[in-house]
Design an enzyme around this catalytic site. Structure first.
Site, PDB file in Angstrom:
ATOM      1  N   PRO A 130       0.757  -1.141   0.088  1.00 35.79           N
ATOM      2  CA  PRO A 130      -0.221   0.031   0.124  1.00 35.79           C
ATOM      3  C   PRO A 130       1.004   1.167  -0.055  1.00 35.79           C
ATOM      4  O   PRO A 130       0.517   2.290  -0.607  1.00 35.79           O
ATOM      5  CB  PRO A 130      -0.798  -0.017   1.355  1.00 35.79           C
ATOM      6  N   PHE A 158      -2.834  -4.828  -4.693  1.00 25.25           N
ATOM      7  CA  PHE A 158      -2.960  -4.861  -6.206  1.00 25.25           C
ATOM      8  C   PHE A 158      -2.683  -6.374  -6.734  1.00 25.25           C
ATOM      9  O   PHE A 158      -2.013  -6.482  -7.793  1.00 25.25           O
ATOM     10  CB  PHE A 158      -2.144  -3.836  -6.917  1.00 25.25           C
ATOM     11  N   GLN A 243      11.565 -10.507 -18.295  1.00 24.69           N
ATOM     12  CA  GLN A 243      10.529 -11.383 -18.731  1.00 24.69           C
ATOM     13  C   GLN A 243       9.255 -11.037 -18.778  1.00 24.69           C
ATOM     14  O   GLN A 243       8.237 -11.018 -19.620  1.00 24.69           O
ATOM     15  CB  GLN A 243      10.932 -12.773 -18.340  1.00 24.69           C
ATOM     16  N   GLU A 244       8.932 -10.434 -17.421  1.00 31.40           N
ATOM     17  CA  GLU A 244       7.528  -9.841 -17.122  1.00 31.40           C
ATOM     18  C   GLU A 244       7.118  -8.723 -18.043  1.00 31.40           C
ATOM     19  O   GLU A 244       6.146  -8.740 -18.854  1.00 31.40           O
ATOM     20  CB  GLU A 244       7.748  -9.489 -15.815  1.00 31.40           C
TER      21      GLU A 244
HETATM   22  C1  LIG Z   1      -4.554  -4.177 -11.685  1.00 35.60           C
HETATM   23  C2  LIG Z   1      -3.288  -4.260 -11.180  1.00 35.60           C
HETATM   24  C3  LIG Z   1      -2.361  -5.330 -11.090  1.00 35.60           C
HETATM   25  C4  LIG Z   1      -1.190  -5.359 -10.526  1.00 35.60           C
HETATM   26  N1  LIG Z   1      -0.906  -6.738 -10.124  1.00 35.60           N
HETATM   27  C5  LIG Z   1       0.459  -6.568  -9.430  1.00 35.60           C
HETATM   28  C6  LIG Z   1       0.908  -7.949  -9.055  1.00 35.60           C
HETATM   29  O1  LIG Z   1       0.400  -9.134  -9.145  1.00 35.60           O
HETATM   30  N2  LIG Z   1       1.998  -8.004  -7.991  1.00 35.60           N
HETATM   31  C7  LIG Z   1       2.647  -6.911  -7.624  1.00 35.60           C
HETATM   32  O2  LIG Z   1       3.461  -7.032  -6.931  1.00 35.60           O
HETATM   33  N3  LIG Z   1       2.114  -5.610  -8.028  1.00 35.60           N
HETATM   34  C8  LIG Z   1       0.782  -5.543  -8.924  1.00 35.60           C
HETATM   35  N4  LIG Z   1       0.424  -4.324  -9.487  1.00 35.60           N
HETATM   36  C9  LIG Z   1       0.867  -3.063  -8.631  1.00 35.60           C
HETATM   37  C10 LIG Z   1       1.914  -2.212  -9.729  1.00 35.60           C
HETATM   38  O3  LIG Z   1       2.861  -2.953 -10.213  1.00 35.60           O
HETATM   39  C11 LIG Z   1       1.878  -0.921  -9.198  1.00 35.60           C
HETATM   40  O4  LIG Z   1       0.925  -0.131  -9.173  1.00 35.60           O
HETATM   41  C12 LIG Z   1       2.997  -0.104  -9.965  1.00 35.60           C
HETATM   42  O5  LIG Z   1       4.433  -0.456  -9.778  1.00 35.60           O
HETATM   43  C13 LIG Z   1       3.198   1.328  -9.260  1.00 35.60           C
HETATM   44  O6  LIG Z   1       3.133   1.537  -7.959  1.00 35.60           O
HETATM   45  P1  LIG Z   1       2.124   2.302  -7.275  1.00 35.60           P
HETATM   46  O7  LIG Z   1       0.861   1.967  -7.373  1.00 35.60           O
HETATM   47  O8  LIG Z   1       2.524   1.956  -5.842  1.00 35.60           O
HETATM   48  O9  LIG Z   1       2.373   3.685  -7.722  1.00 35.60           O
HETATM   49  P2  LIG Z   1       3.585   4.737  -7.138  1.00 35.60           P
HETATM   50  O10 LIG Z   1       4.984   4.037  -6.743  1.00 35.60           O
HETATM   51  O11 LIG Z   1       3.236   5.437  -5.827  1.00 35.60           O
HETATM   52  O12 LIG Z   1       3.741   5.947  -8.100  1.00 35.60           O
HETATM   53  C14 LIG Z   1       2.943   6.934  -8.284  1.00 35.60           C
HETATM   54  C15 LIG Z   1       3.149   7.680  -9.596  1.00 35.60           C
HETATM   55  O13 LIG Z   1       4.428   8.185  -9.287  1.00 35.60           O
HETATM   56  C16 LIG Z   1       5.452   7.885 -10.497  1.00 35.60           C
HETATM   57  N5  LIG Z   1       6.765   7.703 -10.130  1.00 35.60           N
HETATM   58  C17 LIG Z   1       7.093   7.094  -9.119  1.00 35.60           C
HETATM   59  N6  LIG Z   1       8.444   7.089  -8.855  1.00 35.60           N
HETATM   60  C18 LIG Z   1       8.992   7.999  -9.773  1.00 35.60           C
HETATM   61  C19 LIG Z   1      10.226   8.303 -10.333  1.00 35.60           C
HETATM   62  N7  LIG Z   1      11.235   8.158  -9.670  1.00 35.60           N
HETATM   63  N8  LIG Z   1      10.227   9.165 -11.415  1.00 35.60           N
HETATM   64  C20 LIG Z   1       8.955   9.511 -12.267  1.00 35.60           C
HETATM   65  N9  LIG Z   1       7.809   9.240 -11.755  1.00 35.60           N
HETATM   66  C21 LIG Z   1       7.862   8.184 -10.502  1.00 35.60           C
HETATM   67  C22 LIG Z   1       4.685   6.549 -10.954  1.00 35.60           C
HETATM   68  O14 LIG Z   1       5.262   6.309 -12.348  1.00 35.60           O
HETATM   69  C23 LIG Z   1       3.220   6.719 -10.995  1.00 35.60           C
HETATM   70  O15 LIG Z   1       2.780   7.281 -11.969  1.00 35.60           O
HETATM   71  C24 LIG Z   1      -0.917  -4.297 -10.058  1.00 35.60           C
HETATM   72  C25 LIG Z   1      -1.420  -3.255 -10.211  1.00 35.60           C
HETATM   73  C26 LIG Z   1      -2.572  -3.260 -10.737  1.00 35.60           C
HETATM   74  C27 LIG Z   1      -3.558  -1.647 -10.971  1.00 35.60           C
END
Ligand SMILES: Cc1cc2nc3c(=O)[nH]c(=O)nc-3n(C[C@H](O)[C@H](O)[C@H](O)COP(=O)(O)OP(=O)(O)OC[C@H]3O[C@@H](n4cnc5c(N)ncnc54)[C@H](O)[C@@H]3O)c2cc1C
Length: 381
Positions: A130, A158, A243-244
Site C-alpha cells: 500500500p 493490487f 521477462q515480465e
Molecule cells: C490491476 C493491477 C494489477 C497489479 N498486479 C500486481 C501484482 O500481481 N503484483 C504486484 O506486486 N504488483 C501488482 N500491481 C502493482 C503495480 O505494479 C504498481 O501499481 C506499480 O508498480 C506502481 O506502483 P504504485 O501503484 O505504488 O505507484 P507509485 O509508486 O506510488 O507511483 C505513483 C506515480 O508516481 C510515479 N513515479 C514514482 N516514482 C517515480 C520516479 N522516480 N520518477 C518519475 N515518476 C515516478 C509513477 O510512475 C506513478 O505515476 C498491480 C497493479 C494494478 C493496478
C-alpha cells in the site's frame, strides 16, 4: 508485414492454443466478467492442454519449452480474447513459476511445480505494498527470525490472482538495515495461519482478473519457504522483471492489433452520409497510421522476443518494449473508440472494454515513468 520469428512448430502450437481458446475460453467470457475472476476450471483445462508449464521441467510435468516464442504465442492468442487473460496466465506461468523453477530447492519444486502445471496451485507474486510499488527497495513487510522460523507481518496490494491464488512468491524485508540487500523472497501458501486476503478490488478495467490485497499477521514460515538466497530477493526480482515486461509488451500489441482489425471491419460497414465511415479521408489516413504504428511496435517486440529466446535480451530493451507498447496500445485503442462513435462507449462493445483494460498497462509491471528512468540511466543521465 510478414513476421519472421515463428516457424512451423510455433505455428502448430498457435493452432493448439487457438483450439483451447475457442473451446474453453470464448464461450465463457461473459461469465468471467460477471464473476470478476477466472474460475478454477479455466486453470485445470489449461493445465490439461499443457498450457501452464512451458517454463517447467518435464520431470515435474511441464513442457520445458526453453523458447520464449512459445510463451509469446500463448500471450498473443489470449490477448485477442481480452487483456485480462494473458495477465492472469502470465502472472502464473511466465512471471511467478520461473522463480520456483530457477531459484527453488528440489523440495520446493517437488512440492509445488506439479500443481502449478496442472492448475491446482494458482500462483501470484507479491511485490507492491500500500505504501508504494515503484520504489520496491523500500518495501515494509517484515520477516523476523524466531528460532528456526520466520514471522512475517505486513501487507501487499493490487495482487493479480490475489483472491483465488494458492501460493504467493512474496518479497519481504529480512534485514531492516540493508535496503535492497535486505529483501528475501518467500513462497507463502494461502493456507498458512495468519494469511488472509481482502475483497476482489473494484477496478476500472480487466474485470476478469481478480486483484486483491494480501495480509500477513504473524505468518510463520521456515527456511524451507525461502525462494532463492536470503537477502537476495531484490536482485532475483531485477533478474526476472525483463521477462515480465516483455510478456506485457507482447500482450499489449496483440490486444491492440486485434481490436484495430475489428475496428477496420467496423469502419467498412458503418455508414454515414451515404458512405462507409472508413472511406472518409480523415478516417482512412487515421487507420493507415494506426496499422503502421502497430506493425512498427510489433517488429521491435518480435526482435525482443527472439533475443529473449536466445537469452540475450537486455533489461533496457525490455523496458523500451514495455513502455512503448503500452503507449501505442492506449493511443490506438482511444482512436478505435472514437471510430465506433457512441457504440465505442458501450460496455457491450469489445472496443470499450479494451480501452478501459489498456489503461493499467502504463502503470503496472513498472510504470512507464520507471521504464524511462531505467532507459535514461542507461544513457548515463
Ligand atoms: C490491476 C493491477 C494489477 C497489479 N498486479 C500486481 C501484482 O500481481 N503484483 C504486484 O506486486 N504488483 C501488482 N500491481 C502493482 C503495480 O505494479 C504498481 O501499481 C506499480 O508498480 C506502481 O506502483 P504504485 O501503484 O505504488 O505507484 P507509485 O509508486 O506510488 O507511483 C505513483 C506515480 O508516481 C510515479 N513515479 C514514482 N516514482 C517515480 C520516479 N522516480 N520518477 C518519475 N515518476 C515516478 C509513477 O510512475 C506513478 O505515476 C498491480 C497493479 C494494478 C493496478
Amino acid at each position: 508485414m510478414k513476421r519472421e520469428i515463428y516457424d512451423e512448430d510455433h505455428e502448430a502450437f498457435r493452432a493448439s492454443v487457438k483450439e483451447f481458446v475457442d473451446r474453453s475460453v470464448l464461450p465463457h467470457t461473459e461469465e468471467h466478467i460477471a464473476a470478476k475472476a477466472l474460475p478454477r476450471e479455466f486453470w485445470i483445462e489449461a493445465g490439461k492442454q499443457g498450457l501452464l508449464g512451458l517454463e517447467v521441467p518435464e520431470q515435474y510435468g511441464g513442457a520445458e519449452a526453453g523458447d520464449f516464442r512459445f510463451n509469446a504465442i500463448l500471450q498473443e492468442e489470449l490477448a485477442k480474447v481480452g487483456a485480462a487473460y494473458p495477465t492472469c496466465h502470465g502472472i502464473h506461468a511466465d512471471i511467478t513459476a520461473p522463480y520456483i523453477v530457477e531459484l527453488g530447492t528440489e523440495e520446493q519444486k517437488q512440492r509445488w511445480l506439479p500443481g502449478v502445471v496442472s492448475g491446482e496451485i494458482l500462483l501470484g507474486i507479491g511485490m507492491t505494498e500500500p505504501s508504494g510499488g515503484s520504489d520496491l527497495a523500500a518495501l515494509k513487510t517484515t520477516a523476523v527470525r524466531d528460532g528456526d522460523s520466520w514471522i512475517i507481518n505486513g501487507s501487499k496490494t493490487f495482487i493479480t490472482n490475489g483472491y483465488s491464488g494458492d501460493l504467493f512468491v512474496t518479497a519481504v524485508r529480512t534485514d531492516p538495515e540493508k535496503g535492497p540487500k535486505g529483501i528475501t523472497l518467500f513462497g507463502i501458501e494461502a493456507t498458512a495461519e495468519g494469511f488472509s486476503r481482502g475483497r476482489k478490488l473494484d477496478k476500472v478495467g480487466m474485470e476478469e482478473s481478480d486483484t486483491a490485497e494480501l495480509f500477513f499477521e504473524n505468518v510463520r514460515v521456515t527456511d524451507a519457504e525461502i525462494i532463492g538466497e536470503l537477502n537476495m530477493g531484490f536482485i532475483h526480482m531485477m533478474q526476472k522483471l525483463p521477462q515480465e515486461r516483455l510478456g506485457c509488451a507482447v500482450a499489449n500489441v496483440a490486444h491492440a492489433k486485434q481490436i484495430l482489425a475489428e475496428t477496420v471491419q467496423y469502419a467498412k460497414e458503418r455508414q454515414a452520409f451515404g458512405a462507409p465511415i472508413g472511406t472518409f479521408q480523415h478516417n482512412k489516413f487515421l487507420l493507415a497510421d494506426l496499422v503502421t504504428r502497430i506493425e512498427v511496435a510489433e517488429a521491435y517486440i518480435d526482435k525482443c522476443v527472439l533475443a529473449h529466446a536466445e537469452k540475450r535480451l537486455t533489461a533496457i530493451d525490455a523496458a523500451k518494449a514495455k513502455w512503448y507498447s503500452s503507449q501505442v496500445q492506449s493511443e490506438v485503442l482511444d482512436h478505435c473508440v472514437q471510430l465506433h462513435g457512441g457504440y465505442g462507449f458501450m460496455n457491450e462493445y469489445r472496443v470499450a472494454r479494451a480501452w478501459r483494460d489498456a489503461r493499467v498497462t502504463k502503470i503496472w509491471a513498472g510504470s512507464n515513468e520507471i521504464m524511462k528512468e531505467l532507459i535514461g540511466r542507461d544513457l548515463g543521465l
